[in-house]
Design a protein around this motif. Sequence first.
Motif, PDB file in Angstrom:
ATOM      1  N   ASN A   1      18.964  14.397   2.429  1.00 56.03           N
ATOM      2  CA  ASN A   1      18.890  14.960   1.400  1.00 56.03           C
ATOM      3  C   ASN A   1      20.531  15.602   1.196  1.00 56.03           C
ATOM      4  O   ASN A   1      21.133  15.692   2.211  1.00 56.03           O
ATOM      5  CB  ASN A   1      17.919  16.140   1.055  1.00 56.03           C
ATOM      6  N   PRO A   2      20.921  15.694  -0.129  1.00 52.43           N
ATOM      7  CA  PRO A   2      22.370  15.901  -0.083  1.00 52.43           C
ATOM      8  C   PRO A   2      23.016  17.280   0.611  1.00 52.43           C
ATOM      9  O   PRO A   2      24.118  17.145   1.084  1.00 52.43           O
ATOM     10  CB  PRO A   2      22.580  16.262  -1.722  1.00 52.43           C
ATOM     11  N   ALA A   3      22.163  18.441   0.664  1.00 51.16           N
ATOM     12  CA  ALA A   3      22.525  19.514   1.243  1.00 51.16           C
ATOM     13  C   ALA A   3      22.950  19.231   2.776  1.00 51.16           C
ATOM     14  O   ALA A   3      23.681  19.564   3.493  1.00 51.16           O
ATOM     15  CB  ALA A   3      21.706  20.732   0.791  1.00 51.16           C
ATOM     16  N   GLY A   4      21.599  18.586   3.243  1.00 51.74           N
ATOM     17  CA  GLY A   4      21.633  18.398   4.699  1.00 51.74           C
ATOM     18  C   GLY A   4      22.898  17.442   5.081  1.00 51.74           C
ATOM     19  O   GLY A   4      23.400  17.561   6.210  1.00 51.74           O
TER      20      GLY A   4
ATOM     21  N   ARG B   1       0.934  -1.176   0.228  1.00 50.66           N
ATOM     22  CA  ARG B   1      -0.003   0.067  -0.027  1.00 50.66           C
ATOM     23  C   ARG B   1       0.823   1.308  -0.048  1.00 50.66           C
ATOM     24  O   ARG B   1       1.237   1.810   1.058  1.00 50.66           O
ATOM     25  CB  ARG B   1      -0.927  -0.020   1.346  1.00 50.66           C
TER      26      ARG B   1
ATOM     27  N   SER C   1      17.925   0.823  14.212  1.00 52.21           N
ATOM     28  CA  SER C   1      17.204   1.535  14.914  1.00 52.21           C
ATOM     29  C   SER C   1      17.332   2.730  15.740  1.00 52.21           C
ATOM     30  O   SER C   1      16.183   3.549  16.173  1.00 52.21           O
ATOM     31  CB  SER C   1      16.642   0.512  16.201  1.00 52.21           C
TER      32      SER C   1
ATOM     33  N   GLU D   1       0.577   4.421  -0.785  1.00 54.42           N
ATOM     34  CA  GLU D   1       0.247   5.663  -0.368  1.00 54.42           C
ATOM     35  C   GLU D   1       0.081   5.602   1.177  1.00 54.42           C
ATOM     36  O   GLU D   1       0.166   6.799   1.807  1.00 54.42           O
ATOM     37  CB  GLU D   1      -0.960   6.088  -0.948  1.00 54.42           C
ATOM     38  N   ASP D   2      -0.089   4.527   1.535  1.00 49.38           N
ATOM     39  CA  ASP D   2      -0.236   4.370   3.022  1.00 49.38           C
ATOM     40  C   ASP D   2       0.998   4.068   3.891  1.00 49.38           C
ATOM     41  O   ASP D   2       1.246   3.893   5.138  1.00 49.38           O
ATOM     42  CB  ASP D   2      -1.294   3.206   3.454  1.00 49.38           C
ATOM     43  N   PHE D   3       2.097   3.837   3.165  1.00 51.93           N
ATOM     44  CA  PHE D   3       3.499   3.352   3.469  1.00 51.93           C
ATOM     45  C   PHE D   3       3.286   2.264   4.550  1.00 51.93           C
ATOM     46  O   PHE D   3       3.828   1.854   5.474  1.00 51.93           O
ATOM     47  CB  PHE D   3       4.063   4.458   4.536  1.00 51.93           C
TER      48      PHE D   3
ATOM     49  N   GLN E   1      26.298  19.090   5.433  1.00 55.10           N
ATOM     50  CA  GLN E   1      26.400  20.069   6.553  1.00 55.10           C
ATOM     51  C   GLN E   1      26.357  19.077   7.789  1.00 55.10           C
ATOM     52  O   GLN E   1      27.514  19.357   8.572  1.00 55.10           O
ATOM     53  CB  GLN E   1      25.116  20.724   6.823  1.00 55.10           C
ATOM     54  N   ASP E   2      25.789  17.967   7.906  1.00 61.66           N
ATOM     55  CA  ASP E   2      25.825  16.916   8.916  1.00 61.66           C
ATOM     56  C   ASP E   2      27.054  16.195   8.903  1.00 61.66           C
ATOM     57  O   ASP E   2      27.775  15.876  10.075  1.00 61.66           O
ATOM     58  CB  ASP E   2      24.894  15.673   8.790  1.00 61.66           C
TER      59      ASP E   2
ATOM     60  N   LEU F   1      24.896  11.713  18.615  1.00 65.58           N
ATOM     61  CA  LEU F   1      23.506  11.585  18.880  1.00 65.58           C
ATOM     62  C   LEU F   1      23.123  12.864  19.577  1.00 65.58           C
ATOM     63  O   LEU F   1      21.862  13.241  19.407  1.00 65.58           O
ATOM     64  CB  LEU F   1      23.366  10.536  20.003  1.00 65.58           C
TER      65      LEU F   1
ATOM     66  N   GLU G   1      16.664  10.093   0.042  1.00 65.08           N
ATOM     67  CA  GLU G   1      17.284  10.698  -1.344  1.00 65.08           C
ATOM     68  C   GLU G   1      18.906  10.433  -1.212  1.00 65.08           C
ATOM     69  O   GLU G   1      19.289  10.004  -2.269  1.00 65.08           O
ATOM     70  CB  GLU G   1      17.103  12.163  -1.295  1.00 65.08           C
TER      71      GLU G   1
END
Lengths: 458, 458
Positions: free
Chosen positions: A282-285, A103, A154, A105-107, A288-289, A241, A218
């Motif tokens: 995402n690539p930009a995040g 499903r 996890s 759309e419902d993940f 920076q991370d 963390l 991504e």
Amino acid sequence: MPVLHENLLMEMKKLTDEKRATSNETVLQQHSKDESHHTPVLPEVVVFPNSASEVSSILQYASNHQIPVVPFGAGSSLEGHCIPLQGGISINFQNMNKILEVREEDFLVRVQPGVTRTQLNQSLKKYGLFFPVDPGADATLGGMAATNASGTTSVRYGIMRPQVRDLEVVLADGSIIRTGGLAAKSSSGYHLTSLFVGSEGTLGVFTELTLKIYGIPEATVAGRAVFPSVKAAVDGAISLLASGNSLARVELVDEHSIRQVNRHSETSYPEKPTLFLEFHGNPAGMKQDVAFAEELLSANGSEDLIFETDSIKKAKLWEARHHLAYAFKHGFPGREMMLTDVCVPLSELTDAVVYARKLIENEGLNGGVLGHVGDGNFHSILMFDKNNEEETEKANRINEKIVEYALSKNGSCTGEHGIGIGKMKYLKKEHADTLPLMKMIKKQFDPRNILNPGKVLF
Amino acid sequence: MPVLHENLLMEMKKLTDEKRATSNETVLQQHSKDESHHTPVLPEVVVFPNSASEVSSILQYASNHQIPVVPFGAGSSLEGHCIPLQGGISINFQNMNKILEVREEDFLVRVQPGVTRTQLNQSLKKYGLFFPVDPGADATLGGMAATNASGTTSVRYGIMRPQVRDLEVVLADGSIIRTGGLAAKSSSGYHLTSLFVGSEGTLGVFTELTLKIYGIPEATVAGRAVFPSVKAAVDGAISLLASGNSLARVELVDEHSIRQVNRHSETSYPEKPTLFLEFHGNPAGMKQDVAFAEELLSANGSEDLIFETDSIKKAKLWEARHHLAYAFKHGFPGREMMLTDVCVPLSELTDAVVYARKLIENEGLNGGVLGHVGDGNFHSILMFDKNNEEETEKANRINEKIVEYALSKNGSCTGEHGIGIGKMKYLKKEHADTLPLMKMIKKQFDPRNILNPGKVLF
């Protein structure tokens, strides 16, 4: 010696068909054990149901004749969960291995219990979706729900319990029930789904699972950071963390384990405590991370820091972690492996890992320490000769001391492997308060004690 | 009319002190209701314990004399949870409002049940930490655990159940137990913590909670997107969810609700279906996520799109959503408010919201629809005159139809408010399979039926 039941094989053939119930010696042996060091016990019959209604018939029969029933998935459990301690029926779910519904759309995905996690992820890929829980072994999802498995991811996606949206369960008397629904949130009565997850086959047998799935991130970056000490590595992990970034995996591997990997894979990783890392976002995040992670890890003494975005290099980097158990098995042929599994509060993790390391050295066994540091969950790999009483005692003693240490810090005797046979006495200690309630529930759900008897609860 | 118990007030004074047990009419009235439309019932005595051991004495006494006990936090429940249906003792936790321990490194906090969520977040701020669950009301954490509350942030941080690491619970017979531990992961036996969370005071009384806390995100961006239709808004939200970004809040507010907000706050928001959004992450990641969100929302027909990073502007933007209930109350003075609360699979959300909107219009009641769209959980605000039988019937009919619709889609009759009094008949429908098991558990845990009797289970 378990009691034999007259006509059991014939009755099981009647409930399935001629080919799907057997007492063939080889098949019985395959179902007498899991991947743990616990002593095998043969079932009397192995049966391969095709449907919930067949499972229901089997349980009705078992209930009427008070015959023990043990569900069997991939057999990859690590505390003897699928060993048929009292003989009886082993139910193998290999035929119930269909992915019933995606499903998008419902993940959500609806699967039979015999589906394995890699099988599931292969089918989800084309939707851009994945199921994150990764205990290492290619376990079945039924088994993963039964033990409340978790693993490397996890820290980001959570353990098995909150992923399970709905279960179809066959109860001891053969009745087939559904425990949940498709809603992402519900405050509708007592949450029985959470009670069944982690019940290790002692409260009911799962015949269908509806699981939460996720969009494939991504971008992912994998990294490796080498530290002068276990303490520096764990402190580094804790600082990551606390920074609230997109960490999806953070695994500690000690220097002894790296040495085995180097021998096994002909690699030349620095033989020092190492963190294996992964970020999802995402690539930009990500960028920076990763830059911030480099700062934090260096500040905690990391000497050698590598980050990879190329998928082949990422895979190569994770190989060391993934092949660890095999590296030890190859490194010490003929020896048995015992895997300890405790979880402590994060603030106690460094001391606990250092303590475990010392215990192994003091006893003079070969072994390594590795951990899902983001959760305070770590394992020792202990190599011992099963036929050598002294070595076996040493391994048991180390395991016992590690568990006692974890419990003294308000931790858990099992982070993810479950109670099975091996941890029953520790459960008694960890949950002395709630044990009477657990027993009450077990008695109500399984009054004739046919469901995986002799496990979890004394 | 509930039975009165001789000497109850005196006995409660003995177990606490002269001032901490009362039958004062005003106090009884304060404890006769919650924020719902359900009819108030007076308790016989209100008692204000200072400790678990006092709660234990109260429960022992209640158990011996078979007197009903109802825990009372902030009284902000929405299905009549803290109404003492059968009289007896209301236990008010206002004295048990200490933050007992902040375990920074473990990302854990230990609190008494009377601590409210804003009180907790004020104290956590100086550690750079926060507790994410935000049901709107400034509820107590004991109450939030009892109802398995959630709210606007669960799309990112999850609902109440997985945040609860450990509970101290006083059982019906007065015994004090601990259900969990400090480990982030555990597969140690049946997960009773999950069973107590959401049990609405019917299985035990919470006297201490250990909760997971989080690092305050480096950056947050808030946004507002206006759509031509509810369908377009929900589709826009689903496309955001599928893109796997750092969405922390995504709230739908329909045009009728925006109109009330404009009247109440003298704002001039476009009176159209609107999504209120929030992203949590690092600045670079945020920027990329917001840019991508703009693309996705525009592709789904968003006509007016605003993103804010300035904290005052962000707060202003969220005001509309937060003041919604008050806006309706002010807009229709003298009228009662009924709040529906269902959760459907995401793929069914658009149709369900459109259906709810139509029901409200067909019945001719004033009301709005708003939703935690990320989870498929939505509410209708229905304004009705309690003294007008026809209007009351209309509100009840709308609620009933919305619930029936959700159940027909395999959703839940309550996403986050709980069963209480109002949803008992729907629980029976939603969980027909597991209701016998729930009843079995209730009977074992509370054999004399003194714990919040008349709630949750028929």
